[in-house]
Design an enzyme around this catalytic site. Structure first.
Site, PDB file in Angstrom:
ATOM      1  N   HIS A 243       6.370   8.314   8.786  1.00 59.63           N
ATOM      2  CA  HIS A 243       5.017   8.221   9.351  1.00 59.63           C
ATOM      3  C   HIS A 243       4.778   6.798   9.833  1.00 59.63           C
ATOM      4  CE1 HIS A 243       0.958  10.208   9.544  1.00 59.63           C
ATOM      5  NE2 HIS A 243       0.615   8.939   9.679  1.00 59.63           N
ATOM      6  N   GLU A 258       6.167  10.688   4.355  1.00 59.42           N
ATOM      7  CA  GLU A 258       5.231  11.665   3.792  1.00 59.42           C
ATOM      8  C   GLU A 258       5.787  12.307   2.526  1.00 59.42           C
ATOM      9  OE1 GLU A 258       3.575  14.457   6.488  1.00 59.42           O
ATOM     10  OE2 GLU A 258       2.863  12.932   7.881  1.00 59.42           O
TER      11      GLU A 258
END
Length: 267
Positions: A243, A258
């Site tokens: 991310h 994540e």
């Protein structure tokens, strides 16, 4: 994910409602914010504190490097997301739901709200000292001067889903097109360029030497794109879902996954 002035990485936990500090030695400290706050994007302010958007409860949060938390309340329905330090020393943020770009002084005063529309997402200060931001639902890139002049540039690829954006050392702005699986580059006075990628790009950050790093959703990879458009991909463990990205004080790339990890790639 942001590199703090204390040399540590500062990470937002969207679903955990917290901010985490991670040292280079792997020591982790968690600072709870609020259960429904959804801390999203984090940056360093001119005051040396970390400022972050609270997408779930319409606030911009501030945390000092010693862990003291405070917040500034925004109009209801703002859903703030992106945030960056402007050339004027203030914090500039996007409000995706209300379609605004706002200015927040480091004293905590909300001084300006500019209607831009298009679900503004991530934001950066460009090489021209203006604010550049992705307009996710308008399929465009916005440019806003600190005095409030707005310019919008439509993207060549329809429904491309622009999200991440970053300023690089070649006086250009790079941005990700998640749905189109491309990365775009805007030289200040030239046409928009697009490059195909082997995954869904989300965040983008400038490489200290040349080009950019990009997180790729769905393929568990991080890509490096040179200024000439050459692409190298790095494989991560299955299920990583990279991310946020940032460059640490030693020049190495850090990525928030994540899957619940923060990783450092050798410089």
């Amino acid at each position: 994910l942001a590199a703090g002035p204390d040399g540590a990485m500062w990470v937002t936990l969207v679903h955990g409602g917290a901010i985490v500090r991670v040292t280079a030695r792997g020591e982790v400290t968690t600072f709870p914010v609020a259960p429904d706050s959804r801390p999203s994007i984090i940056t360093v302010g001119a005051d040396g504190a970390l400022w972050f958007t609270r997408n779930g409860d319409d606030r911009v949060g501030r945390i000092s490097t010693d862990g003291a938390l405070s917040a500034v309340e925004l109009p209801s329905g703002s859903a703030p997301f992106g945030i960056t330090q402007g050339s004027d020393g203030a914090l500039w943020f996007t409000a995706m739901q209300s379609g605004m770009v706002g200015r927040l002084a480091v004293t905590g005063e909300l001084t300006d709200l500019h209607p831009v529309g298009g679900a503004p997402s991530m934001i950066t200060t460009g090489p021209d000292n203006a604010l550049w931001f992705t307009m996710n639902q308008a399929n465009a890139i916005g440019r806003l001067t600190t005095s409030g002049d707005l310019t919008v540039r439509e993207l060549p690829t329809a429904a491309s889903g622009p999200v991440g954006i970053a300023t690089t050392h070649d006086d250009a702005v790079w941005f990700t097109e998640l749905r189109a699986e491309r990365i775009g580059r805007i030289p200040l006075h030239d046409a928009i360029q697009e490059i195909d990628l082997p995954g869904k790009p989300h965040a983008v950050v400038a490489d200290p030497d040349d080009g950019v790093w990009v997180s790729l959703w769905g393929s568990d990879q991080i890509a490096r794109v040179s200024g000439d458009g050459d692409i190298v991909t790095l494989d991560l463990p299955a299920g990583s879902e990279p991310h946020g990205l940032t460059i640490g004080p030693e020049g190495a790339l850090w990525a928030a996954l994540e899957s619940g990890f923060v990783v450092r790639l050798p410089a």
